[in-house]
Design a protein around this motif. Sequence first.
Motif, PDB file in Angstrom:
ATOM      1  N   GLU A  23       0.868  -1.075   0.040  1.00 53.90           N
ATOM      2  CA  GLU A  23       0.124  -0.039  -0.064  1.00 53.90           C
ATOM      3  C   GLU A  23       0.925   1.239   0.089  1.00 53.90           C
ATOM      4  O   GLU A  23       0.518   2.296  -0.898  1.00 53.90           O
ATOM      5  CB  GLU A  23      -1.043  -0.069   1.342  1.00 53.90           C
TER       6      GLU A  23
ATOM      7  N   SER B  57      -5.486  -3.749  -8.691  1.00 52.95           N
ATOM      8  CA  SER B  57      -6.218  -4.960  -8.880  1.00 52.95           C
ATOM      9  C   SER B  57      -7.465  -5.060  -9.426  1.00 52.95           C
ATOM     10  O   SER B  57      -8.154  -5.965  -9.612  1.00 52.95           O
ATOM     11  CB  SER B  57      -5.886  -5.533  -7.645  1.00 52.95           C
TER      12      SER B  57
ATOM     13  N   GLY C 178     -14.536   1.293   2.200  1.00 51.28           N
ATOM     14  CA  GLY C 178     -13.942   0.011   1.786  1.00 51.28           C
ATOM     15  C   GLY C 178     -13.889  -1.108   2.812  1.00 51.28           C
ATOM     16  O   GLY C 178     -14.316  -1.358   3.924  1.00 51.28           O
ATOM     17  N   SER C 179     -13.317  -2.238   1.735  1.00 45.70           N
ATOM     18  CA  SER C 179     -13.270  -3.624   2.803  1.00 45.70           C
ATOM     19  C   SER C 179     -11.854  -3.280   3.851  1.00 45.70           C
ATOM     20  O   SER C 179     -11.855  -3.803   4.666  1.00 45.70           O
ATOM     21  CB  SER C 179     -13.147  -4.709   1.805  1.00 45.70           C
ATOM     22  N   ALA C 180     -11.120  -2.426   3.298  1.00 48.42           N
ATOM     23  CA  ALA C 180     -10.002  -2.041   4.187  1.00 48.42           C
ATOM     24  C   ALA C 180     -10.377  -1.844   5.776  1.00 48.42           C
ATOM     25  O   ALA C 180      -9.890  -2.593   6.547  1.00 48.42           O
ATOM     26  CB  ALA C 180      -9.126  -1.052   3.739  1.00 48.42           C
TER      27      ALA C 180
ATOM     28  N   ASN D 249     -12.106  -5.069   7.078  1.00 41.19           N
ATOM     29  CA  ASN D 249     -11.138  -6.150   7.641  1.00 41.19           C
ATOM     30  C   ASN D 249     -10.346  -5.542   9.044  1.00 41.19           C
ATOM     31  O   ASN D 249     -10.326  -6.249  10.006  1.00 41.19           O
ATOM     32  CB  ASN D 249      -9.727  -6.382   6.677  1.00 41.19           C
TER      33      ASN D 249
ATOM     34  N   TYR E  51      -2.986 -10.512   0.279  1.00 45.02           N
ATOM     35  CA  TYR E  51      -2.954  -8.952   0.724  1.00 45.02           C
ATOM     36  C   TYR E  51      -2.497  -8.666   2.143  1.00 45.02           C
ATOM     37  O   TYR E  51      -2.781  -9.348   3.039  1.00 45.02           O
ATOM     38  CB  TYR E  51      -4.301  -8.276   0.538  1.00 45.02           C
TER      39      TYR E  51
ATOM     40  N   THR F 233      -8.685 -15.166   1.548  1.00 45.20           N
ATOM     41  CA  THR F 233      -8.956 -14.262   0.539  1.00 45.20           C
ATOM     42  C   THR F 233      -9.402 -14.808  -0.640  1.00 45.20           C
ATOM     43  O   THR F 233      -8.391 -15.653  -1.129  1.00 45.20           O
ATOM     44  CB  THR F 233      -7.747 -13.366   0.083  1.00 45.20           C
TER      45      THR F 233
ATOM     46  N   ASN G 147      -5.838 -12.627  -4.195  1.00 46.50           N
ATOM     47  CA  ASN G 147      -5.080 -11.642  -4.384  1.00 46.50           C
ATOM     48  C   ASN G 147      -3.704 -12.037  -3.577  1.00 46.50           C
ATOM     49  O   ASN G 147      -3.720 -12.264  -2.475  1.00 46.50           O
ATOM     50  CB  ASN G 147      -5.548 -10.055  -3.893  1.00 46.50           C
TER      51      ASN G 147
ATOM     52  N   ASP H  99     -12.342 -12.505   3.150  1.00 49.93           N
ATOM     53  CA  ASP H  99     -11.984 -11.389   2.304  1.00 49.93           C
ATOM     54  C   ASP H  99     -12.540 -11.628   0.826  1.00 49.93           C
ATOM     55  O   ASP H  99     -11.808 -12.382   0.282  1.00 49.93           O
ATOM     56  CB  ASP H  99     -10.774 -10.614   2.369  1.00 49.93           C
TER      57      ASP H  99
ATOM     58  N   VAL I 193     -13.474  -9.595  -1.525  1.00 52.59           N
ATOM     59  CA  VAL I 193     -13.751  -8.300  -2.419  1.00 52.59           C
ATOM     60  C   VAL I 193     -13.337  -8.466  -3.668  1.00 52.59           C
ATOM     61  O   VAL I 193     -13.815  -7.570  -4.647  1.00 52.59           O
ATOM     62  CB  VAL I 193     -12.499  -7.244  -1.738  1.00 52.59           C
TER      63      VAL I 193
ATOM     64  N   SER J 119     -16.378  -5.144  -0.994  1.00 50.97           N
ATOM     65  CA  SER J 119     -16.610  -3.571  -1.454  1.00 50.97           C
ATOM     66  C   SER J 119     -16.897  -3.351  -2.815  1.00 50.97           C
ATOM     67  O   SER J 119     -17.044  -4.530  -3.556  1.00 50.97           O
ATOM     68  CB  SER J 119     -15.196  -2.834  -1.186  1.00 50.97           C
TER      69      SER J 119
ATOM     70  N   SER K  29     -15.120  -1.916  -4.763  1.00 53.36           N
ATOM     71  CA  SER K  29     -13.561  -1.426  -5.334  1.00 53.36           C
ATOM     72  C   SER K  29     -12.963  -2.056  -6.599  1.00 53.36           C
ATOM     73  O   SER K  29     -12.514  -1.845  -7.526  1.00 53.36           O
ATOM     74  CB  SER K  29     -12.417  -1.461  -4.327  1.00 53.36           C
ATOM     75  N   LYS K  30     -13.246  -3.528  -6.591  1.00 53.73           N
ATOM     76  CA  LYS K  30     -12.657  -4.312  -7.707  1.00 53.73           C
ATOM     77  C   LYS K  30     -13.681  -4.763  -8.662  1.00 53.73           C
ATOM     78  O   LYS K  30     -13.607  -4.448  -9.796  1.00 53.73           O
ATOM     79  CB  LYS K  30     -12.233  -5.606  -6.869  1.00 53.73           C
TER      80      LYS K  30
ATOM     81  N   ARG L  14     -15.182   4.515  -2.104  1.00 51.86           N
ATOM     82  CA  ARG L  14     -14.793   3.934  -0.763  1.00 51.86           C
ATOM     83  C   ARG L  14     -15.791   3.499   0.119  1.00 51.86           C
ATOM     84  O   ARG L  14     -16.092   3.611   1.384  1.00 51.86           O
ATOM     85  CB  ARG L  14     -14.019   4.928  -0.018  1.00 51.86           C
TER      86      ARG L  14
HETATM   87  C1  PLP Z   1      -8.052  -8.828  -0.654  1.00 51.68           C
HETATM   88  C2  PLP Z   1      -7.926  -7.300  -0.626  1.00 51.68           C
HETATM   89  N1  PLP Z   1      -8.856  -6.884   0.494  1.00 51.68           N
HETATM   90  C3  PLP Z   1      -9.059  -5.651   0.702  1.00 51.68           C
HETATM   91  C4  PLP Z   1      -8.393  -4.561  -0.056  1.00 51.68           C
HETATM   92  C5  PLP Z   1      -8.842  -3.107   0.054  1.00 51.68           C
HETATM   93  O1  PLP Z   1      -9.782  -2.503  -0.720  1.00 51.68           O
HETATM   94  P1  PLP Z   1     -10.973  -1.593  -0.554  1.00 51.68           P
HETATM   95  O2  PLP Z   1     -10.767  -1.003   0.853  1.00 51.68           O
HETATM   96  O3  PLP Z   1     -10.791  -0.517  -1.601  1.00 51.68           O
HETATM   97  O4  PLP Z   1     -12.179  -2.410  -0.625  1.00 51.68           O
HETATM   98  C6  PLP Z   1      -7.826  -4.764  -1.133  1.00 51.68           C
HETATM   99  C7  PLP Z   1      -7.168  -3.556  -2.212  1.00 51.68           C
HETATM  100  O5  PLP Z   1      -6.348  -4.083  -3.122  1.00 51.68           O
HETATM  101  C8  PLP Z   1      -7.598  -6.483  -1.552  1.00 51.68           C
HETATM  102  O6  PLP Z   1      -6.808  -6.778  -2.557  1.00 51.68           O
END
Ligand code: PLP
Length: 371
Positions: free
Chosen positions: A10, A27, A83-85, A88, A109, A155, A159, A187, A189, A215, A217-218, A226
């Motif tokens: 990150e 990603s 976000g999923s950040a 998690n 990740y 995950t 990823n 996770d 995502v 999320s 995001s992907k 977000r």
């Molecule tokens: C496996 C995984 N989890 C969580 C995230 C966080 O992404 P976001 O907060 O945008 O959902 C990422 C971002 O690359 C990811 O690859």
Amino acid sequence: MQPFVEFSMERWQSTYENRVDYNLSESGVHPMTLRELLDLARVESVDDTLVGYGQSNGSDELRARIAALYHGASDANVVATNGSAEANFVALWELVEPGDEVAIVTPAYGQTLGLAPMLGATVRPIPLRQELGWQPDPDDVARGVTGRTKVLVITNPSNPTGAILTADSRAALVAAASRAGAWIVADEVYTGAELEPPETPSFFGDYERVLATGSLSKAYGLPGLRVGWVVAPTALAPRLWARTDYTTISTGALTDRLAALALRADVRPMVLHRTRGILRGSLEVLEHWLGDAGCFSYLRPQAGAIAWVRYDLPVNSSRLAERLRAEQSVLVVPGDHFGLDHYLRIGYGLLSQDLTAALERVKKVLDTPHA
Ligand SMILES: Cc1ncc(COP(=O)(O)O)c(C=O)c1O
């Protein structure tokens, strides 16, 4: 307090991703514009949005639409997050105590790999194996989850490998967690970003102690909203929500509204269709290039806009990635960020013409001597 563990990938992306000509470190797919989203939803404008504090765990509408993606879930199981950040983060913060073990399927990740030790836990990696199609060996699963394991992080889709767990792998992981009485943090995502149907089923509902995160995001091409979420058993969801009072308080009122639009039953399939179109077109470009380059071996990704490729060149992955950035203004993720040198994670979710131009630049560096 435990020492801070830097999240190397990150940091690399945050520092450079908007400062290079071509970003192959991403990603997800090329993002949508707000206009594209509103057009798909046949909404003229969102100008009338009241930009106040919204419902802090997500609007009722948003949570209902998220819940509809999970078998057996209702809005009471859902907490919307930034976000999923954040999802998690609050999941591990709630579950992990000093002295616990956290088993993590790797390569992964880096968020939970860094966070678990900062919460005082010991990490036990469960390796995915290339020779098994990036699946875990059942013996490694049995060894990785012990009587002290509090959380098993999975995950899926993966990823960085882009692989999807088989039914046998899933069963082995759930059985191990269940034997230990451990929580699974899944996770998910990359769900929805599969190159071919079906959509990857969630772990939520496979076992009573599952938290699933996701999320926009992907698979949706909307990372800048977000908006993410965690889906958890009814008794746990309010505790996760309470944790967000210390992190971000709430999702944004505007992005909550836009997220609810993207997840509307008639809109979501169109968004995912756009994603799949980009993935298929660009993977063809990438595979053609990888074949011509002659120094790569890889397993074709099944989901996500990422290819996890091994290269046969006498150069360290961080050094190679730094040369690509400094000499050609192209950003990739070095395997070192996942603990595996001689790999690169190449994000291919760009529009085809941009990907072609970026890969031409990468080739220039591959073809020069590696000091
Ligand atoms: C496996 C995984 N989890 C969580 C995230 C966080 O992404 P976001 O907060 O945008 O959902 C990422 C971002 O690359 C990811 O690859």
